[in-house]
Design an enzyme around this catalytic site. Structure first.
Site, PDB file in Angstrom:
ATOM      1  N   GLU A  20      -3.144 -44.467   4.883  1.00  0.00           N
ATOM      2  CA  GLU A  20      -2.567 -43.518   5.845  1.00  0.00           C
ATOM      3  C   GLU A  20      -3.432 -43.498   7.112  1.00  0.00           C
ATOM      4  O   GLU A  20      -4.645 -43.707   7.053  1.00  0.00           O
ATOM      5  CB  GLU A  20      -2.491 -42.138   5.164  1.00  0.00           C
ATOM      6  CG  GLU A  20      -1.995 -41.003   6.011  1.00  0.00           C
ATOM      7  CD  GLU A  20      -0.553 -41.126   6.486  1.00  0.00           C
ATOM      8  OE1 GLU A  20      -0.237 -42.134   7.131  1.00  0.00           O
ATOM      9  OE2 GLU A  20       0.236 -40.184   6.252  1.00  0.00           O
ATOM     10  N   ASP A  21      -2.800 -43.227   8.235  1.00  0.00           N
ATOM     11  CA  ASP A  21      -3.542 -43.179   9.500  1.00  0.00           C
ATOM     12  C   ASP A  21      -4.433 -41.944   9.588  1.00  0.00           C
ATOM     13  O   ASP A  21      -5.607 -42.029   9.908  1.00  0.00           O
ATOM     14  CB  ASP A  21      -2.569 -43.230  10.705  1.00  0.00           C
ATOM     15  CG  ASP A  21      -1.394 -42.254  10.585  1.00  0.00           C
ATOM     16  OD1 ASP A  21      -1.377 -41.413   9.650  1.00  0.00           O
ATOM     17  OD2 ASP A  21      -0.492 -42.321  11.439  1.00  0.00           O
ATOM     18  N   ASP A  47      -4.001 -34.498   8.260  1.00  0.00           N
ATOM     19  CA  ASP A  47      -4.055 -33.340   9.149  1.00  0.00           C
ATOM     20  C   ASP A  47      -3.924 -32.089   8.268  1.00  0.00           C
ATOM     21  O   ASP A  47      -4.900 -31.622   7.712  1.00  0.00           O
ATOM     22  CB  ASP A  47      -2.926 -33.500  10.168  1.00  0.00           C
ATOM     23  CG  ASP A  47      -2.952 -32.472  11.266  1.00  0.00           C
ATOM     24  OD1 ASP A  47      -4.004 -31.878  11.506  1.00  0.00           O
ATOM     25  OD2 ASP A  47      -1.903 -32.261  11.916  1.00  0.00           O
ATOM     26  N   PHE A  85      -5.353 -33.885  19.370  1.00  0.00           N
ATOM     27  CA  PHE A  85      -4.261 -34.829  19.140  1.00  0.00           C
ATOM     28  C   PHE A  85      -4.696 -36.218  19.603  1.00  0.00           C
ATOM     29  O   PHE A  85      -5.066 -36.411  20.759  1.00  0.00           O
ATOM     30  CB  PHE A  85      -2.995 -34.377  19.875  1.00  0.00           C
ATOM     31  CG  PHE A  85      -1.795 -35.172  19.443  1.00  0.00           C
ATOM     32  CD1 PHE A  85      -1.101 -34.826  18.286  1.00  0.00           C
ATOM     33  CD2 PHE A  85      -1.378 -36.277  20.169  1.00  0.00           C
ATOM     34  CE1 PHE A  85      -0.005 -35.576  17.870  1.00  0.00           C
ATOM     35  CE2 PHE A  85      -0.281 -37.023  19.752  1.00  0.00           C
ATOM     36  CZ  PHE A  85       0.413 -36.677  18.605  1.00  0.00           C
ATOM     37  N   ARG A 115       0.759 -46.708  20.571  1.00  0.00           N
ATOM     38  CA  ARG A 115       0.360 -47.253  19.274  1.00  0.00           C
ATOM     39  C   ARG A 115      -0.545 -48.472  19.430  1.00  0.00           C
ATOM     40  O   ARG A 115      -1.433 -48.706  18.628  1.00  0.00           O
ATOM     41  CB  ARG A 115       1.591 -47.682  18.462  1.00  0.00           C
ATOM     42  CG  ARG A 115       2.425 -46.529  17.953  1.00  0.00           C
ATOM     43  CD  ARG A 115       3.408 -47.044  16.902  1.00  0.00           C
ATOM     44  NE  ARG A 115       4.489 -46.093  16.656  1.00  0.00           N
ATOM     45  CZ  ARG A 115       4.408 -45.057  15.824  1.00  0.00           C
ATOM     46  NH1 ARG A 115       3.300 -44.822  15.164  1.00  0.00           N
ATOM     47  NH2 ARG A 115       5.444 -44.261  15.648  1.00  0.00           N
TER      48      ARG A 115
HETATM   49  P1  5GP Z   1      -0.044 -33.879   7.777  1.00  0.00           P
HETATM   50  O1  5GP Z   1       1.090 -33.858   6.814  1.00  0.00           O
HETATM   51  O2  5GP Z   1      -1.379 -34.217   7.111  1.00  0.00           O
HETATM   52  O3  5GP Z   1      -0.116 -32.628   8.585  1.00  0.00           O
HETATM   53  O4  5GP Z   1       0.280 -34.955   8.865  1.00  0.00           O
HETATM   54  C1  5GP Z   1       0.163 -36.300   8.656  1.00  0.00           C
HETATM   55  C2  5GP Z   1       0.905 -37.049   9.745  1.00  0.00           C
HETATM   56  O5  5GP Z   1       0.966 -36.322  10.962  1.00  0.00           O
HETATM   57  C3  5GP Z   1       0.168 -38.323  10.080  1.00  0.00           C
HETATM   58  O6  5GP Z   1       0.561 -39.379   9.268  1.00  0.00           O
HETATM   59  C4  5GP Z   1       0.557 -38.543  11.525  1.00  0.00           C
HETATM   60  O7  5GP Z   1       1.780 -39.228  11.577  1.00  0.00           O
HETATM   61  C5  5GP Z   1       0.764 -37.145  12.077  1.00  0.00           C
HETATM   62  N1  5GP Z   1      -0.403 -36.676  12.829  1.00  0.00           N
HETATM   63  C6  5GP Z   1      -1.297 -35.728  12.478  1.00  0.00           C
HETATM   64  N2  5GP Z   1      -2.240 -35.555  13.418  1.00  0.00           N
HETATM   65  C7  5GP Z   1      -1.943 -36.438  14.394  1.00  0.00           C
HETATM   66  C8  5GP Z   1      -2.569 -36.771  15.639  1.00  0.00           C
HETATM   67  O8  5GP Z   1      -3.603 -36.237  16.067  1.00  0.00           O
HETATM   68  N3  5GP Z   1      -1.971 -37.753  16.357  1.00  0.00           N
HETATM   69  C9  5GP Z   1      -0.837 -38.388  15.955  1.00  0.00           C
HETATM   70  N4  5GP Z   1      -0.349 -39.331  16.756  1.00  0.00           N
HETATM   71  N5  5GP Z   1      -0.221 -38.102  14.792  1.00  0.00           N
HETATM   72  C10 5GP Z   1      -0.779 -37.140  14.025  1.00  0.00           C
END
Ligand code: 5GP
Length: 179
Positions: A95-96, A99, A148, A161
């Site tokens: 996973e990238d 959050d 972000f 990207r």
């Molecule tokens: P979570 O479910 O953990 O809140 O969010 C995970 C997803 O939210 C990540 O896979 C990503 O796609 C998006 N995301 C969360 N923080 C960021 C951020 O700082 N930048 C971007 N571009 N996407 C984010």
């Protein structure tokens, strides 16, 4: 919008090499699937898989949780499922960014139902301050503050990207609304 470099391409490559070596040390024999969570993990998945020396198998899964903007919809949906069965395999979700943890909490539960031998998470970036669901990240690249970020696969409305570095996306000073 302005970009401020947070993590350089060189630092990313060095960390990915370390994580690859760690995965080589940790995993016993047996089939290991690296699951790319599209689209944000595409470069991390490509680089991490090449930093691992043991045999790995690759597959791809589409998830939507963020919509087109900067805030999460709170909803997780599988938009593209895997092509393979995970029964009896080791699974590493690539996973990238973690959050709130909502996406990975959901995904881990979905994949565990498919009877793999193990499910672990590798995430390039981690924003621990924002966590709502506690997820265990076995391989974490960098902890970052609650900002972000874009680049190295991460987007803002599908843009940025292909930046080689991870950058913070901030509004220009003259973007602020006055009056
Ligand atoms: P979570 O479910 O953990 O809140 O969010 C995970 C997803 O939210 C990540 O896979 C990503 O796609 C998006 N995301 C969360 N923080 C960021 C951020 O700082 N930048 C971007 N571009 N996407 C984010």
């Amino acid at each position: 919008m302005a970009l401020r470099q947070l993590i350089s391409a060189e630092s990313i490559q060095a960390r990915v090499t370390e994580i690859g070596a760690q995965i080589d040390r940790d995993y016993p024999d047996g089939v290991l699937y690296l699951i790319c969570i599209l689209k944000g993990s595409c470069y991390f998945h490509a680089d991490l898989s090449r930093a691992i020396k043991r045999d790995v198998f690759l597959d791809f899964m589409g998830i939507s949780s963020y919509g087109k903007g900067k805030t999460s919809s709170g909803e997780v949906k599988i938009t593209k499922d895997l092509d393979i069965s995970l029964e009896g395999t080791h699974v590493l979700i690539v996973e990238d960014i973690v959050d709130t943890g909502v996406t990975l909490d959901y995904l881990t539960r979905v994949l565990e139902e498919r009877k793999p031998k193990s499910v672990r998470i590798a995430a390039l970036l981690d924003k621990p301050d924002r966590r709502i669901k506690q997820v265990k990240v076995a391989y974490s690249g960098f902890q970052i503050p609650d900002e972000f970020v874009v680049g190295y696969g991460l987007d803002y409305a599908e843009k940025y990207r292909n930046l080689p570095d991870v950058c913070v996306l901030e509004p220009d000073e003259d973007d602020s609304v006055t009056g």
